[in-house]
Scaffold this motif. Structure first.
Motif: not given
Ligand code: ZN
Length: 163
Positions: A3, A5, A7-8, A12, A80, A104, A144, A146, A148-149
């Motif tokens: 992934l 930036e 994608d993130l 988000t 996404y 995510a 994925g 992610a 972070q999420l």
């Protein structure tokens, strides 16, 4: 594919839509359909609170593509989503011929979270199998999750299941 930036950023936004869904009394899922050029074509969120359990955003995006996107452009799009497609949405994605999927969080994570939160899968009298996208669409490109999420998505599910 790892992934990046962009994608993130899209993921988000999906989680923001999932949060909107919870606030509206629906379940915490949100999704975007993005063109090959990176343009967000359409976005949606879960809308099952009114009693129609098929109102998943990934199905809505597939149906939007079926109505509005030329067949030849569909495979170059990316979907996404805040949570990996269910079997219904995976099948719709495949039937319409959409492209890469970026999640995510995965079905495996959701299943584990529901277990931790004391909720059985399914909910209704007839249980829908919690299959990963790869079980329904063996050729699909799925990237994925992610990490972070994950905490944010888990908290939305906890909030949704507690009421
Ligand atoms: Zn679905």
């Amino acid at each position: 594919m790892p992934l990046d930036e962009r994608d993130l950023a899209h993921l988000t936004r999906c989680v923001d839509l999932a949060e909107e869904a919870v606030e509206a009394g629906d379940e915490p899922f949100g999704s975007l359909l993005v063109s090959a050029a990176g343009e967000v074509l359409v976005e949606d969120r879960n809308r099952v609170g009114g009693g129609d359990g098929t109102r998943h955003p990934e199905l809505a995006l597939a149906q939007w593509a079926g109505a509005h996107l030329p067949v030849g452009q569909r495979a170059s799009t990316t979907v996404y989503t805040s949570g990996e497609h269910c079997p219904m949405c995976s099948a719709a994605h495949g039937w319409v011929g959409l492209g890469r999927i970026v999640v995510a969080t995965t079905t495996g994570q959701l299943t584990a979270w529901r277990r931790e939160l004391g909720v059985a899968d399914g909910g209704g009298p007839v249980r829908v199998a919690t299959l990963p996208v790869s079980a329904v669409l063996p050729g699909a490109e799925v990237d994925g999750p992610a990490p972070q999420l994950a905490d944010r998505v888990r908290a939305l599910h906890a909030r949704s299941l507690r009421r």
